[in-house]
Design a protein around this motif. Structure first.
Motif, PDB file in Angstrom:
ATOM      1  N   GLU A 636       0.722  -1.139  -0.498  1.00  0.00           N
ATOM      2  CA  GLU A 636      -0.395   0.066  -0.192  1.00  0.00           C
ATOM      3  C   GLU A 636       1.176   1.343   0.312  1.00  0.00           C
ATOM      4  OE1 GLU A 636      -3.725   2.239   0.274  1.00  0.00           O
ATOM      5  OE2 GLU A 636      -2.827  -0.217  -0.201  1.00  0.00           O
ATOM      6  N   THR A 668       0.801  -5.494  -7.655  1.00  0.00           N
ATOM      7  CA  THR A 668      -0.977  -5.411  -7.818  1.00  0.00           C
ATOM      8  C   THR A 668      -1.973  -5.485  -8.905  1.00  0.00           C
ATOM      9  OG1 THR A 668      -0.074  -2.629  -9.115  1.00  0.00           O
ATOM     10  CG2 THR A 668       0.133  -2.387  -6.613  1.00  0.00           C
ATOM     11  N   ARG A 831      -4.815 -12.819   6.381  1.00  0.00           N
ATOM     12  CA  ARG A 831      -5.626 -12.235   5.730  1.00  0.00           C
ATOM     13  C   ARG A 831      -5.840 -10.729   5.479  1.00  0.00           C
ATOM     14  NH1 ARG A 831     -11.568 -12.999   7.825  1.00  0.00           N
ATOM     15  NH2 ARG A 831     -10.885 -11.547   9.307  1.00  0.00           N
ATOM     16  N   ASP A 835      -4.610  -7.549   3.282  1.00  0.00           N
ATOM     17  CA  ASP A 835      -5.453  -6.391   2.528  1.00  0.00           C
ATOM     18  C   ASP A 835      -5.323  -5.441   3.142  1.00  0.00           C
ATOM     19  OD1 ASP A 835      -8.460  -5.967   2.366  1.00  0.00           O
ATOM     20  OD2 ASP A 835      -9.088  -5.579   4.073  1.00  0.00           O
ATOM     21  N   GLY A 838      -2.263  -4.267   1.301  1.00  0.00           N
ATOM     22  CA  GLY A 838      -2.379  -4.087  -0.322  1.00  0.00           C
ATOM     23  C   GLY A 838      -1.855  -4.886  -0.934  1.00  0.00           C
ATOM     24  N   ALA A 840      -2.937  -7.628  -2.268  1.00  0.00           N
ATOM     25  CA  ALA A 840      -4.522  -8.499  -2.633  1.00  0.00           C
ATOM     26  C   ALA A 840      -3.831  -9.606  -2.936  1.00  0.00           C
ATOM     27  CB  ALA A 840      -4.912  -7.876  -3.436  1.00  0.00           C
ATOM     28  N   LEU A 843      -3.611 -12.730  -1.269  1.00  0.00           N
ATOM     29  CA  LEU A 843      -5.824 -12.974  -0.971  1.00  0.00           C
ATOM     30  C   LEU A 843      -6.269 -14.367  -1.391  1.00  0.00           C
ATOM     31  CD1 LEU A 843      -6.998  -9.826  -0.012  1.00  0.00           C
ATOM     32  CD2 LEU A 843      -6.773 -11.204   1.705  1.00  0.00           C
ATOM     33  N   VAL A 859     -13.417 -10.032   2.481  1.00  0.00           N
ATOM     34  CA  VAL A 859     -12.258  -9.467   2.983  1.00  0.00           C
ATOM     35  C   VAL A 859     -12.928  -8.225   2.933  1.00  0.00           C
ATOM     36  CG1 VAL A 859      -9.943  -8.265   2.093  1.00  0.00           C
ATOM     37  CG2 VAL A 859     -10.811 -11.162   1.713  1.00  0.00           C
ATOM     38  N   ASP A 864      -7.971   0.025  -2.309  1.00  0.00           N
ATOM     39  CA  ASP A 864      -7.328  -0.263  -3.223  1.00  0.00           C
ATOM     40  C   ASP A 864      -9.157  -0.305  -3.835  1.00  0.00           C
ATOM     41  OD1 ASP A 864      -4.698   0.416  -3.173  1.00  0.00           O
ATOM     42  OD2 ASP A 864      -4.388  -1.609  -3.336  1.00  0.00           O
ATOM     43  N   ALA A 865     -10.273  -0.687  -3.138  1.00  0.00           N
ATOM     44  CA  ALA A 865     -11.161  -1.039  -3.602  1.00  0.00           C
ATOM     45  C   ALA A 865     -11.736   0.227  -3.543  1.00  0.00           C
ATOM     46  CB  ALA A 865     -11.979  -1.936  -2.494  1.00  0.00           C
TER      47      ALA A 865
END
Length: 927
Positions: A636, A668, A831, A835, A838, A840, A843, A859, A864-865
């Motif tokens: 992140e 990423t 997890r 999460d 960053g 992912a 995951l 999650v 990022d989402a």
């Protein structure tokens, strides 16, 4: 120094192509476009526009119309050729116009503007810091009543002022400010203003063009003749107005009736020259003096005219002929008038005019103007005038005017007699051009310089410039040979300039890190031995060189002490020097596995670059910081640095969307094919360091996807077959995991034991954590004890992703040992860390393990989402880290108003109302 009229920042009168016709004709679309820009500023959305077009096309008229029709407060700047080598000349005038608002901007920015304007002495400012000061000044001036700033003849601005205004135009956000620049469509102007919307001004359409033509003459043309004239002039308004009264226009065969427009500049210039020739001879000589000066300073022209025995009243003749305006400063009707007067004069007449202006400028204390005119009053070489130019270049350097300094020094070199001093000035001009970012200019300046003719120190400087130019243009051979070239320069400096020798050696190491295994012309051992020879004392540079030499030549245990001393010396440097040392901080910090010292050093260096407005160094520091975070940090935070690189490049005028950090892209979620292509491209251009870091990031993706054979295949050549300094150990744990799970256990054990030996002597919790994980994965010793030791060690570091990976593999081991409950606890921790950090890409593997353990969970969405733009995400991270709006604005080179605007949008998208809630949403990943 500036003329008195320039210091006052007077708004000059202008003569429009449509003067006396009642306004603009046929410019409805263009006026609408300008109205949109002005309307946006009125509504608090800063906006900018560049108007480009040929001479006489109506740029000035359009600017004047915009200023008259808007209810915004309007200020105007003009470009002058004579100021083109005076750094920040236009910015000085703008600052003078808005001086009442200087108290409303931060102290540091106000001081920077004072230094750039020559009002006070101080460290030469970076042009981007000057740009931030001007942005703040315009924002302050637009408070209460929106502000329109127009800039005419922008192509004649000094390069520093143009760069600053381009920066401001690109960084306008939530300000009540509009900036409109107009100039000729020239390469330098368009390139400098890249990223700013452009309005290309063409000739008038036939109907308004015919109307303008007939309004400009007492004897209207017939429809057939008028149509032919409009076609021949391309609808150029100035040509229509001024040529309408020229008797020769009636002879249409002189204009030509073909399908293409005639060269308007040539015809207009001839037209103006005919008008000039109708004046008395003394009036023509006065016009030549005014044309040679171009500043329009009445005091300067009067004094120079007296030296040529010219009656000051001769200017009245020129004004009566419609060729100039005399109040409050002398302005030509159009640049083509000045061009016609100057071009028609003999070389001797021009030199006499410049000579008189030089003497007058010296009397008035106008140092730069004196040198500029003196340089044009001589023939051949002139050592005394060259020395005056060098003095003017020194003044430019004090204001941070690298581009102006390069131009002045190049002229000084041309006037310097052949010999060592001439060559040194040529090299110095190339250095200044390179500092200004003009690598092509630097290369041209050295094209005729023979290294064999130079003394040793100057030769070393020339070598460095040529190598830097090759790097700037990403010439593959130059990138691979850069280390060798730095060593050649260091050898040239040896025994003559120790400071330059040591700096060249440190840069040789940095170039080596860029090319890694692709270096041409030398070896790593040779570099290490040469660095050791350059460590001549106990000063910081010697300590750093000695430490790096040990890293290259000695065993890890033997090199540890000198490397620690080097790191301490490096971190003890003043911020101004530390900002240039990002690669050294990252590389020595990685060798020591000192994540805390590395992060602290890079943070200091970035802050120093931000405060000094050094965006080129900041760009490098952010790039290095992103890679550092991927090895011992957080994805992140790495992505945050990558986002910041985009913002910095946009501020510098580059396309931020083309920032390609292959390692970050891999982490990423970019496609394997894209990332592999980036690695191949980097290797092809000589940047082996970028290629290897990208390849290793791909190997991590393979591990996340449980494709252990592919991961080992990528890592084996880099880690086992051809290891490289401090970078290889960072990936030993990855190699151990890939090799173990692809059936190469003995190979994996060697990597794990190497890591364990390093951890045993360096005392790093980060190193110990990944070493313990590698030992556990290879089944070497008490497996569970190693897993627990890994988690415990990494929990005390900033290596969040490494901690998550240790939780993951520990959880996987526990599940396979049928200890389901303990496995679920470890996997849930993995997890959460993946999460929030960053990462992912891990995951799916983690959730699959949880599902195999009988647990199905979603999650939570974090940074990022979220539907945030790059700039919104960057602002949000900084705000979550506790930065104020002013601090964020200084970091991102935007105004606090724009920061507040982005934060309000972020809060709205996230449905929150406070920075505390923002920090919770981002999981503490602000920086």
């Amino acid at each position: 120094m500036r003329s008195p009229g320039q210091r006052a920042g007077a708004l000059l009168p202008i003569v429009e192509p449509v003067h006396g016709t009642g306004g603009l004709l046929g410019r409805e679309d263009e006026r609408t476009r300008l109205a949109e820009v002005i309307g946006a500023a009125r509504n608090g959305h800063g906006s900018a526009l560049v108007v480009v077009g040929e001479p006489g096309i109506g740029k000035t008229a359009l600017l004047r119309d915009a200023a008259q029709l808007t209810q915004l407060r309007a200020v105007r700047l003009d470009g002058y050729e004579s100021e083109s080598a005076m750094p920040y000349a236009a910015i000085e005038r703008l600052t003078g116009l808005l001086r009442g608002h200087l108290a409303d901007i931060p102290d540091r920015q106000r001081q920077t503007l004072d230094i750039a304007s020559g009002a006070v002495d101080g460290p030469a400012p970076d042009r981007f810091l000057v740009g931030l000061g001007v942005l703040s000044l315009l924002a302050a001036a637009g408070t209460g009543q929106a502000l329109l700033c127009t800039v005419d003849d922008a192509h004649l601005l000094d390069p520093e002022s143009l760069a600053v205004l381009a920066f401001v135009a690109r960084r306008l956000g939530a300000e009540h400010v509009a900036v409109v620049l107009a100039g000729r469509d020239e390469a330098d102007l368009v390139a400098t203003l890249a990223g700013v919307p452009v309005l290309e001004l063409a000739g008038l359409a036939p109907e308004p063009a015919v109307a303008l033509l007939n309004l400009s003459t007492n004897e209207p043309f017939s429809p057939t003749a008028a149509t032919a004239i409009v076609r021949a002039t391309g609808g150029n308004p100035l040509a229509l107005v001024d040529l309408a009264v020229d008797p020769l226009l009636r002879e249409l065969t002189d204009l030509g009736l073909g399908p293409d427009p005639v060269p308007i500049g040539r015809h207009l210039e001839a037209h103006y020259l005919r008008r000039v020739m109708q004046l008395p001879g003394e009036s023509q000589r006065w016009l030549l003096l005014a044309a040679a000066d171009s500043t329009g300073n009445p005091e300067l022209l009067e004094d120079a005219g007296a030296r040529l025995a010219l009656d000051p009243a001769r200017g009245d003749d020129a004004e009566a002929a419609g060729l100039v305006r005399l109040e409050p400063m002398v302005r030509f009707r159009h640049p083509l008038v000045r061009s016609a007067v100057y071009s028609s004069a003999s070389l001797g007449e021009r030199r006499r005019a410049h000579g008189a202006l030089a003497v007058a400028a010296g009397k008035l204390g106008l140092v730069e103007a004196e040198a500029w005119h003196a340089s044009r009053a001589v023939t051949g070489t002139d050592a005394e005038v060259a020395e005056r130019l060098v003095h003017a270049a020194d003044l430019a350097a004090r204001r941070g005017g690298s581009a102006s300094r390069a131009s002045i020094l190049a002229r000084a070199a041309r006037l310097t007699p052949a010999g060592a001093l001439h060559d040194e000035r040529q090299v110095e001009a190339a250095e200044a051009a390179l500092e200004a970012g003009a690598a092509d200019v630097a290369g041209r300046l050295l094209a005729d310089v023979r290294d064999a003719d130079l003394d040793r120190v100057v030769r070393g400087r020339a070598i460095l410039v040529r190598s830097a130019v090759a790097l700037f243009v990403a010439d593959p051979a130059g990138v691979r040979a850069a280390t060798t070239e730095q060593l050649r320069a260091a050898d040239a400096f040896r025994g003559h300039d120790t400071a330059r020798e040591q700096q060249a050696l440190l840069e040789a190491f940095e170039r080596c890190l860029s090319a890694e295994r692709l270096v041409d012309g030398t070896t790593l051992d040779s570099l290490g031995r040469r660095m050791a020879r350059g460590a001549s004392g106990d000063d910081p540079a010697s300590r750093i060189l000695r430490g790096i030499a040990a890293m290259v030549l000695e065993s890890y245990a033997a090199a540890l002490g000198p490397a620690r001393d080097a790191f301490a010396a490096l971190l003890g440097l003043p911020d101004e020097i530390l900002r240039r040392s990002g690669t050294l901080i990252a590389s020595i910090g990685a060798f020591l596995w000192d994540d805390v010292g590395r992060a602290a050093g890079l943070t200091r260096a970035r802050r120093a670059a931000q405060e000094m407005g050094d965006l080129q160094r900041l760009d490098t520091l952010l790039w290095v910081s992103a890679l550092a975070e991927l090895c011992g940090g957080s994805v992140e935070r790495a992505r945050g640095f990558d986002d910041a690189v985009r913002e910095v490049r946009k501020a510098m005028g580059y396309d931020g969307e083309n920032v390609v950090n292959g390692a970050v892209l891999s982490w990423t979620g970019a496609s394997f094919e894209l990332v592999a292509a980036i690695a191949d491209g980097a290797n092809a251009t000589g940047f082996g360091g970028v290629g290897s870091s990208t390849t290793c990031a791909l190997a991590v993706r393979d591990l996340a996807a449980r494709d252990y054979g592919a991961a080992r295949e990528r890592l084996h050549p880099i880690v086992v077959l051809d290891p490289f300094l401090q970078t290889t150990p960072l990936f030993l744990a990855d190699h151990a995991e890939a090799a173990t799970r692809s059936g190469h256990v003995e190979e994996a054990k060697r990597s794990a034991r190497t890591l364990a030996e390093m951890a045993g002597v360096n005392g790093s919790a980060w190193c110990r954590g990944v070493a313990e994980r590698a030992l556990a994965l290879t089944g070497d010793g008490e497996v569970e004890q190693h897993y627990r030791a890994s988690v415990e060690a990494l929990a005390s570091t900033g290596a969040v992703v490494e901690l998550a990976r240790s939780h993951l593999v520990y959880g996987e081991w526990l599940r396979r040992a049928r200890r389901r409950r303990e496995a679920v606890a470890q996997l849930r921790l993995a997890r959460d860390h993946f999460d929030r950090s960053g990462a992912a890409v891990f995951l799916p593997r983690t959730l699959a393990e949880l599902e195999a353990a009988g647990v199905t969970e979603d999650v939570a969405a974090h940074g990022d989402a979220l539907d945030l733009t790059t700039q919104e995400r960057t602002v949000a991270r900084l705000a979550a880290a506790g930065r104020t709006n002013a601090e964020i604005g200084a970091n991102l080179f935007i105004s606090p108003n724009t920061v507040d605007y982005h934060l309000r949008k972020v809060f709205q998208k996230l449905g929150i109302t406070s920075r505390r809630q923002l920090a919770e949403h981002l999981g503490g990943e602000g920086r």
